[in-house]
Design a protein around this motif. Structure first.
Motif, PDB file in Angstrom:
ATOM      1  N   UNK A   6       0.842  -1.197   0.000  1.00  0.00           N
ATOM      2  CA  UNK A   6       0.000   0.000   0.000  1.00  0.00           C
ATOM      3  C   UNK A   6       0.878   1.249   0.000  1.00  0.00           C
ATOM      4  N   UNK A   7       0.447   2.246  -0.761  1.00  0.00           N
ATOM      5  CA  UNK A   7       1.140   3.521  -0.764  1.00  0.00           C
ATOM      6  C   UNK A   7       2.353   3.585  -1.671  1.00  0.00           C
ATOM      7  N   UNK A   8       2.651   2.523  -2.394  1.00  0.00           N
ATOM      8  CA  UNK A   8       3.806   2.506  -3.293  1.00  0.00           C
ATOM      9  C   UNK A   8       3.386   3.153  -4.600  1.00  0.00           C
ATOM     10  N   UNK A   9       3.767   4.410  -4.807  1.00  0.00           N
ATOM     11  CA  UNK A   9       3.162   5.194  -5.867  1.00  0.00           C
ATOM     12  C   UNK A   9       4.059   5.436  -7.074  1.00  0.00           C
ATOM     13  N   UNK A  10       5.267   4.893  -7.113  1.00  0.00           N
ATOM     14  CA  UNK A  10       6.138   5.091  -8.262  1.00  0.00           C
ATOM     15  C   UNK A  10       5.550   4.398  -9.490  1.00  0.00           C
ATOM     16  N   UNK A  33       4.289  12.666  -9.262  1.00  0.00           N
ATOM     17  CA  UNK A  33       4.437  11.219  -9.152  1.00  0.00           C
ATOM     18  C   UNK A  33       5.873  10.821  -9.488  1.00  0.00           C
ATOM     19  N   UNK A  34       6.558  10.051  -8.631  1.00  0.00           N
ATOM     20  CA  UNK A  34       7.889   9.546  -8.985  1.00  0.00           C
ATOM     21  C   UNK A  34       7.805   8.630 -10.206  1.00  0.00           C
ATOM     22  N   UNK A  35       8.758   8.783 -11.120  1.00  0.00           N
ATOM     23  CA  UNK A  35       8.695   8.092 -12.410  1.00  0.00           C
ATOM     24  C   UNK A  35       9.948   7.257 -12.646  1.00  0.00           C
ATOM     25  N   UNK A  36       9.758   6.086 -13.191  1.00  0.00           N
ATOM     26  CA  UNK A  36      10.843   5.304 -13.774  1.00  0.00           C
ATOM     27  C   UNK A  36      10.666   5.359 -15.284  1.00  0.00           C
ATOM     28  N   UNK A  37      11.612   5.970 -15.981  1.00  0.00           N
ATOM     29  CA  UNK A  37      11.579   6.032 -17.443  1.00  0.00           C
ATOM     30  C   UNK A  37      12.270   4.777 -17.970  1.00  0.00           C
ATOM     31  N   UNK A  38      11.502   3.904 -18.603  1.00  0.00           N
ATOM     32  CA  UNK A  38      12.023   2.623 -19.069  1.00  0.00           C
ATOM     33  C   UNK A  38      11.850   2.499 -20.573  1.00  0.00           C
ATOM     34  N   UNK A  39      12.644   1.620 -21.168  1.00  0.00           N
ATOM     35  CA  UNK A  39      12.539   1.406 -22.608  1.00  0.00           C
ATOM     36  C   UNK A  39      13.576   0.422 -23.079  1.00  0.00           C
ATOM     37  N   UNK A  40      13.611   0.250 -24.404  1.00  0.00           N
ATOM     38  CA  UNK A  40      14.490  -0.750 -24.986  1.00  0.00           C
ATOM     39  C   UNK A  40      15.897  -0.242 -25.221  1.00  0.00           C
ATOM     40  N   UNK A  41      16.076   1.085 -25.299  1.00  0.00           N
ATOM     41  CA  UNK A  41      17.359   1.654 -25.709  1.00  0.00           C
ATOM     42  C   UNK A  41      17.840   2.633 -24.651  1.00  0.00           C
ATOM     43  N   UNK A  42      18.866   2.280 -23.908  1.00  0.00           N
ATOM     44  CA  UNK A  42      19.366   3.136 -22.839  1.00  0.00           C
ATOM     45  C   UNK A  42      19.884   4.464 -23.381  1.00  0.00           C
ATOM     46  N   UNK A  43      20.483   4.441 -24.585  1.00  0.00           N
ATOM     47  CA  UNK A  43      21.009   5.678 -25.159  1.00  0.00           C
ATOM     48  C   UNK A  43      19.890   6.667 -25.431  1.00  0.00           C
ATOM     49  N   UNK A  44      18.799   6.199 -26.003  1.00  0.00           N
ATOM     50  CA  UNK A  44      17.673   7.086 -26.278  1.00  0.00           C
ATOM     51  C   UNK A  44      17.074   7.625 -24.986  1.00  0.00           C
ATOM     52  N   UNK A  45      17.003   6.794 -23.968  1.00  0.00           N
ATOM     53  CA  UNK A  45      16.468   7.256 -22.684  1.00  0.00           C
ATOM     54  C   UNK A  45      17.344   8.360 -22.104  1.00  0.00           C
ATOM     55  N   UNK A 294      -2.704  14.724 -25.509  1.00  0.00           N
ATOM     56  CA  UNK A 294      -3.846  14.511 -24.610  1.00  0.00           C
ATOM     57  C   UNK A 294      -3.891  13.078 -24.100  1.00  0.00           C
ATOM     58  N   UNK A 295      -3.205  12.163 -24.774  1.00  0.00           N
ATOM     59  CA  UNK A 295      -3.121  10.797 -24.267  1.00  0.00           C
ATOM     60  C   UNK A 295      -2.477  10.763 -22.879  1.00  0.00           C
ATOM     61  N   UNK A 296      -1.547  11.683 -22.617  1.00  0.00           N
ATOM     62  CA  UNK A 296      -0.843  11.682 -21.329  1.00  0.00           C
ATOM     63  C   UNK A 296      -1.783  11.920 -20.151  1.00  0.00           C
ATOM     64  N   UNK A 297      -2.569  12.993 -20.124  1.00  0.00           N
ATOM     65  CA  UNK A 297      -3.494  13.147 -18.992  1.00  0.00           C
ATOM     66  C   UNK A 297      -4.540  12.048 -18.918  1.00  0.00           C
ATOM     67  N   UNK A 298      -4.948  11.503 -20.063  1.00  0.00           N
ATOM     68  CA  UNK A 298      -5.929  10.416 -20.045  1.00  0.00           C
ATOM     69  C   UNK A 298      -5.368   9.179 -19.337  1.00  0.00           C
ATOM     70  N   UNK A 299      -4.198   8.700 -19.769  1.00  0.00           N
ATOM     71  CA  UNK A 299      -3.667   7.468 -19.187  1.00  0.00           C
ATOM     72  C   UNK A 299      -3.145   7.693 -17.771  1.00  0.00           C
ATOM     73  N   UNK A 300      -2.631   8.893 -17.488  1.00  0.00           N
ATOM     74  CA  UNK A 300      -2.159   9.176 -16.127  1.00  0.00           C
ATOM     75  C   UNK A 300      -3.333   9.270 -15.157  1.00  0.00           C
ATOM     76  N   UNK A 301      -4.418   9.892 -15.573  1.00  0.00           N
ATOM     77  CA  UNK A 301      -5.614   9.947 -14.723  1.00  0.00           C
ATOM     78  C   UNK A 301      -6.114   8.534 -14.445  1.00  0.00           C
ATOM     79  N   UNK A 302      -6.112   7.683 -15.474  1.00  0.00           N
ATOM     80  CA  UNK A 302      -6.553   6.305 -15.281  1.00  0.00           C
ATOM     81  C   UNK A 302      -5.640   5.569 -14.308  1.00  0.00           C
ATOM     82  N   UNK A 303      -4.335   5.728 -14.472  1.00  0.00           N
ATOM     83  CA  UNK A 303      -3.394   5.036 -13.585  1.00  0.00           C
ATOM     84  C   UNK A 303      -3.571   5.463 -12.137  1.00  0.00           C
ATOM     85  N   UNK A 304      -3.701   6.752 -11.910  1.00  0.00           N
ATOM     86  CA  UNK A 304      -3.830   7.238 -10.537  1.00  0.00           C
ATOM     87  C   UNK A 304      -5.167   6.846  -9.923  1.00  0.00           C
TER      88      UNK A 304
END
Length: 344
Positions: A6-10, A33-45, A294-304
């Motif tokens: 409970x309370x783990x919000x990352x 919100x604390x974020x982990x930016x993940x992906x397939x290519x570390x250089x691009x990240x 606008x996809x960002x606020x939509x999916x972030x609202x859903x996640x939260x």
């Protein structure tokens, strides 16, 4: 059942270096919100310039389940922004569940949305977490608009969704997804899921001002699996403005160009649902700027919202099966969406 902390919000954003992924990371940070930016290519990240103190950076390939699970370790939810989702949705969802995290994505692809709804429901229940496909502009927004119009009702005679884009400058990811997505698109006709007729039907649609009457072509997206999960209807069709379809079919159409400090393009959109029920028709529309942004606020609202009030037994759900459509849309107005015709 795995016990979630409970309370783990990352929240992890997989595909964070992509066009939409960067919007999602920025929106989560704006919300604190604390974020982990993940992906397939570390250089691009690393090239994205994410602040290392506010955003963790983790790389993991789609075909490396252990690395994916490690990338999502310590996260309460995973938002998958890496397409084509026909290739990424199930591996990322499986890794999220193994890490004890909720899973959300922003797929436009019908087959991908069905895969998550059908194949991840039982595993999500076993893990005690929630999986929500297509929680972005294509799919989720139309699903929520229809839910707002129907309220507690679960049936309609007809549902038509018209999407007006005044232009569509596709990202590289959109181009790749379009090339990968060769599955037959489906609609509801005569109360059954059937293939979209070919050639695709065309018609005129009377949009609200300032667009008025425009040519549209039948082009269903991931809203079909979402809406049919909870609504019984005789007809369910999606229509896209011809001007947008012409853009996306033209290989020379350039990618979107930012016009403001947030990185949004000048593109304007309107999504309208025309719901026929008991001899009458209700029309509801939402409008805004830039379908990727606008996809960002939509999916972030859903996640939260999932984090704040997860289903007690977990499972895979359409957004409208979890959230009150009208309340969800009002939460994003007027900053992100303008609403017309929403019932009181």
């Amino acid at each position: 059942m795995k016990q979630r902390v409970a309370g783990r919000q990352q929240i992890a954003v997989y595909g964070a270096s992509g066009h939409t992924g960067r919007f999602v990371v920025a929106e989560l940070r704006r919300r604190g919100v604390p974020v982990v930016a993940a992906g397939r290519d570390i250089t691009r990240l690393l090239d994205c310039g994410f602040d290392g103190e506010a955003v963790g950076i983790r790389a993991a390939l789609i075909d490396d389940p252990a690395a994916l699970i490690s990338a999502f370790s310590g996260c309460a939810a995973v938002i998958n922004c890496a397409g084509p989702f026909l290739d990424t949705a199930l591996p990322v969802a499986q890794a999220a569940l193994a890490a004890g995290a909720h899973y959300l994505d922003i797929t436009t692809e019908q087959a991908s949305a069905w895969n998550v709804l059908q194949q991840m429901d039982r595993p999500a229940r076993r893990a005690g977490v929630t999986a929500v496909p297509a929680a972005g502009f294509f799919g989720g927004l139309a699903d929520l608009v229809v839910a707002a119009g129907l309220g507690t009702a679960r049936e309609a005679d007809t549902i038509d969704i018209a999407i007006m884009l005044d232009s569509w400058h596709p990202t590289e990811g959109t181009r790749r997804t379009g090339a990968r997505n060769t599955a037959v698109r489906q609609v509801v006709s005569g109360g059954k899921l059937v293939p979209l007729p070919q050639p695709a039907p065309e018609r005129e649609w009377d949009f609200p001002a300032p667009w008025h009457r425009k040519s549209v072509t039948a082009l269903p997206f991931s809203e079909i699996p979402l809406i049919t999960q909870r609504v019984k209807t005789g007809e369910l069709h999606t229509w896209l403005s011809q001007v947008a379809l012409d853009d996306i079919r033209n290989a020379a159409t350039p990618p979107p160009v930012p016009v403001d400090a947030s990185g949004r393009s000048a593109q304007r959109f309107l999504v309208e649902a025309a719901i026929g029920r008991h001899g009458g028709q209700l029309r509801i529309s939402v409008s805004g700027q830039d379908i990727y942004a606008v996809t960002a606020p939509l999916v972030c609202e859903a996640a939260l919202r999932v984090l704040a009030s997860p289903p007690p037994r977990g499972g895979a759900y359409a957004p409208s099966a979890l959230f009150d459509g009208a309340a969800f849309l009002r939460a994003l107005a007027p900053q992100h969406l303008s609403l017309t015709g929403l019932p009181d």
